[in-house]
Design an enzyme around this catalytic site. Structure first.
Site, PDB file in Angstrom:
ATOM      1  NE  ARG A 103      -3.315  -2.109   3.160  1.00  0.00           N
ATOM      2  CZ  ARG A 103      -3.214  -3.187   3.439  1.00  0.00           C
ATOM      3  NH1 ARG A 103      -2.760  -3.809   4.204  1.00  0.00           N
ATOM      4  NH2 ARG A 103      -4.460  -4.051   3.775  1.00  0.00           N
ATOM      5  CE  LYS A 127      -6.196  -0.469   4.589  1.00  0.00           C
ATOM      6  NZ  LYS A 127      -7.853  -0.702   4.066  1.00  0.00           N
ATOM      7  CG  HIS A 173      -4.515   0.835  -3.688  1.00  0.00           C
ATOM      8  ND1 HIS A 173      -4.221   0.118  -2.809  1.00  0.00           N
ATOM      9  CD2 HIS A 173      -5.969  -0.263  -3.984  1.00  0.00           C
ATOM     10  CE1 HIS A 173      -4.668  -0.592  -2.022  1.00  0.00           C
ATOM     11  NE2 HIS A 173      -5.712  -0.913  -2.201  1.00  0.00           N
ATOM     12  NE  ARG A 198      -3.158  -3.567  -1.135  1.00  0.00           N
ATOM     13  CZ  ARG A 198      -2.709  -4.441  -0.593  1.00  0.00           C
ATOM     14  NH1 ARG A 198      -1.333  -4.939  -0.697  1.00  0.00           N
ATOM     15  NH2 ARG A 198      -3.268  -4.887   0.626  1.00  0.00           N
ATOM     16  CG  HIS A 253      -6.295  -8.415   1.807  1.00  0.00           C
ATOM     17  ND1 HIS A 253      -6.033  -8.844   0.061  1.00  0.00           N
ATOM     18  CD2 HIS A 253      -5.941  -7.298   1.600  1.00  0.00           C
ATOM     19  CE1 HIS A 253      -5.900  -8.167  -0.785  1.00  0.00           C
ATOM     20  NE2 HIS A 253      -5.699  -6.781  -0.495  1.00  0.00           N
ATOM     21  CE1 TYR A 260      -6.008  -6.774  -7.146  1.00  0.00           C
ATOM     22  CE2 TYR A 260      -5.842  -8.522  -4.879  1.00  0.00           C
ATOM     23  CZ  TYR A 260      -6.090  -6.920  -5.537  1.00  0.00           C
ATOM     24  OH  TYR A 260      -5.722  -5.629  -4.812  1.00  0.00           O
TER      25      TYR A 260
END
Length: 311
Positions: free
Chosen positions: A152, A176, A257, A260, A283, A292
């Protein structure tokens, strides 16, 4: 309790106890400040005036204003988190948002750059870096690392020099929720980072002290530096990637992004395990990573329709 101090308290809870990022807390607060404005226009200024009907009306107003389903869903999540916190702390006797529902956000396929386009982009950056310009050398290292590790943009600009292990070809990332993970990168990214650390970063760190912005201090540990000896910011990386993708065919967002998305899709196209890609991307849910696989399937269908004589 008035809504404004309650929202401030909720923001502190998200940051300190839940460990949410600054951007996530800011998004929650923006939604709840909008709710507070909506409520006050209806003579509701305290948390005990938050009812299910009021919350539904707030979401309905956003729908009528043409807000995207994803935005409405995020507003609903913000309201549910806020009232659940108020209830747990005993501020409200019961949670008015328990039965609050919102539309499921529509899922669109992310933009993916094909391998030929990606190679052309990197070749272009290599030509610029070969001039020895510190900014161009840094830019090549940034794009190589973004593509190699699927970071990110916030993770990239938060890196310190000590986070990069050039011998093991890994980078330690804080993602995150302040969750740390170790992500691999390849030899081309290693080469670009070594060149940057040996020549470009010292030049950027030695920039004229008089050019340093007023009230700020040079960031000695930051991996990527800007022109003012400061840690490179998110906006600068956005501008860099947007400029590189501006003339490139394709639709969808043209920010970091996209790199990514591209890295994750190319990994799966190459046979990488879905759970390994999930771990690499950081994730929390496998379902987030599965988008994806949809991208890969769509690309396969497109290739089939173009190549197979009986398609």
């Amino acid at each position: 309790m008035h809504l404004d101090p309650a929202i401030d308290g909720f923001a502190r809870y998200l940051a300190t106890e839940r460990g949410f990022s600054v951007n996530t807390v800011r998004a929650y607060c923006a939604d709840l400040c909008g709710l507070a404005t909506f409520a006050e226009e209806r003579a509701v200024g305290t948390v005990d005036g938050l009812t299910l009907e009021l919350l539904r009306d707030w979401l309905w107003e956003g729908t009528q204003a043409g807000l995207a389903r994803a935005t409405i869903a995020r507003r609903s999540a913000s309201a549910r988190g806020f009232t659940a916190w108020l209830t747990r702390d005993g501020v409200l006797p019961s949670d008015p948002a328990v039965r609050l529902r919102s539309p499921k956000p529509g899922r669109t396929l992310p933009r993916v750059i094909n391998r030929t386009q990606m190679q052309d982009l990197l070749d272009k950056l290599e030509v610029a870096a070969s001039t020895g310009d510190p900014g161009a050398v840094r830019n090549l290292a940034i794009i190589e690392l973004l593509y190699a590790s699927a970071l990110r943009v916030s993770e990239l600009v938060g890196l310190d020099v000590g986070d990069v292990d050039l011998s093991r070809l890994t980078v330690r990332v804080t993602g995150k929720g302040d969750n740390e993970r170790v992500v691999p990168f390849g030899v081309p990214a290693q080469t670009a980072i070594v060149r940057y650390l040996q020549a470009a970063r010292p030049a950027l760190a030695a920039a004229d002290p008089g050019a340093t912005r007023s009230g700020t201090k040079p960031s000695g540990s930051a991996l990527f530096l800007g022109s003012h000896r400061q840690r490179l910011g998110v906006r600068a990386v956005y501008r860099l990637v947007a400029a590189l993708l501006e003339s490139m065919p394709g639709t969808g967002p043209a920010g970091p992004h996209a790199l990514r998305h591209t890295a994750a899709t190319h990994l799966l196209d190459g046979g990488a395990d879905l759970r390994a890609v999930q771990e690499m991307l950081g994730h929390a849910s496998l379902g987030t990573t599965q988008i994806y696989t949809h991208v890969s399937a769509e690309r396969l269908q497109q290739s089939y329709r173009l190549a197979h004589p009986r398609a």
